[in-house]
Design a protein around this motif. Structure first.
Motif, PDB file in Angstrom:
ATOM      1  N   THR A 121       0.857  -1.183   0.000  1.00 19.13           N
ATOM      2  CA  THR A 121       0.000   0.000   0.000  1.00 19.13           C
ATOM      3  C   THR A 121       0.898   1.240   0.000  1.00 19.13           C
ATOM      4  OG1 THR A 121      -1.860   1.101   1.130  1.00 19.13           O
ATOM      5  CG2 THR A 121      -0.213   0.065   2.542  1.00 19.13           C
ATOM      6  N   GLN A 122       0.545   2.210  -0.823  1.00 21.53           N
ATOM      7  CA  GLN A 122       1.382   3.402  -0.986  1.00 21.53           C
ATOM      8  C   GLN A 122       1.136   4.395   0.136  1.00 21.53           C
ATOM      9  OE1 GLN A 122       3.724   4.291  -3.571  1.00 21.53           O
ATOM     10  NE2 GLN A 122       4.148   5.963  -2.140  1.00 21.53           N
ATOM     11  N   VAL A 123       2.233   4.884   0.705  1.00 19.83           N
ATOM     12  CA  VAL A 123       2.180   5.974   1.682  1.00 19.83           C
ATOM     13  C   VAL A 123       3.005   7.123   1.113  1.00 19.83           C
ATOM     14  CG1 VAL A 123       2.901   6.751   3.971  1.00 19.83           C
ATOM     15  CG2 VAL A 123       1.861   4.476   3.675  1.00 19.83           C
ATOM     16  N   THR A 124       2.382   8.273   0.984  1.00 15.58           N
ATOM     17  CA  THR A 124       3.062   9.449   0.451  1.00 15.58           C
ATOM     18  C   THR A 124       2.967  10.575   1.471  1.00 15.58           C
ATOM     19  OG1 THR A 124       2.486   8.810  -1.810  1.00 15.58           O
ATOM     20  CG2 THR A 124       3.190  11.084  -1.456  1.00 15.58           C
ATOM     21  N   VAL A 125       4.134  11.081   1.871  1.00 16.42           N
ATOM     22  CA  VAL A 125       4.192  12.170   2.832  1.00 16.42           C
ATOM     23  C   VAL A 125       4.678  13.421   2.109  1.00 16.42           C
ATOM     24  CG1 VAL A 125       5.113  12.971   5.036  1.00 16.42           C
ATOM     25  CG2 VAL A 125       4.756  10.517   4.646  1.00 16.42           C
ATOM     26  N   SER A 126       3.860  14.453   2.110  1.00 18.86           N
ATOM     27  CA  SER A 126       4.232  15.701   1.437  1.00 18.86           C
ATOM     28  C   SER A 126       4.966  16.613   2.419  1.00 18.86           C
ATOM     29  CB  SER A 126       2.987  16.399   0.899  1.00 18.86           C
ATOM     30  OG  SER A 126       2.111  16.746   1.958  1.00 18.86           O
ATOM     31  N   SER A 127       5.983  17.276   1.892  1.00 16.97           N
ATOM     32  CA  SER A 127       6.797  18.141   2.756  1.00 16.97           C
ATOM     33  C   SER A 127       6.240  19.551   2.803  1.00 16.97           C
ATOM     34  CB  SER A 127       8.236  18.162   2.259  1.00 16.97           C
ATOM     35  OG  SER A 127       8.280  18.612   0.920  1.00 16.97           O
TER      36      SER A 127
END
Length: 127
Positions: A121-127
């Motif tokens: 499952t994709q986890v994307t953390v935006s800065s």
């Protein structure tokens, strides 16, 4: 055989939280040690966390220690990864894994130790 299905990934801002779930099924699901790995494109899969059969022993990668918590609900054959204080570098595809042997040896940090994997499952953390 053990079947693993992850859920709970998504997009979150840095500093935020996500909770991943992994539903396990199969004859040895409830007696297996369970864990999580993650992978970014072009890199090898990286150990994140592992929990023992009974849930009493947990171990984490240094990079997530103090921010992530692994737990399991054996009544429902589910493993969780609570991810807090997320950082941009936590962005990856997260995989649930199962180790039917349950033995705690030095190779528990290696992907080859785990014969059963979820689809990720994709986890994307935006800065």
């Amino acid at each position: 055989q053990v079947q693993l299905v992850e859920s709970g990934g998504g997009l979150v801002q840095a500093g935020g939280s996500l909770r991943l779930s992994c539903a396990a099924s199969g004859r040895t699901a409830s007696t297996a040690a369970m864990g999580w790995f993650r992978q970014v494109p072009g890199k090898e899969r990286e150990f994140v966390a592992r929990v023992s059969r009974g849930g009493g022993f947990r171990i984490y990668a240094d990079s997530v220690e103090g921010r992530f918590t692994i737990s399991r609900d054996n009544a429902n054959d589910t493993v969780f990864l609570q991810m807090d204080s997320l950082k941009f570098e936590d962005t990856a595809v997260y995989f649930c894994v199962a180790d039917p042997s349950g033995l705690t040896t030095t190779d528990i940090y290696r992907a080859t130790r785990y014969p059963y994997w979820g689809q990720g499952t994709q986890v994307t953390v935006s800065s």
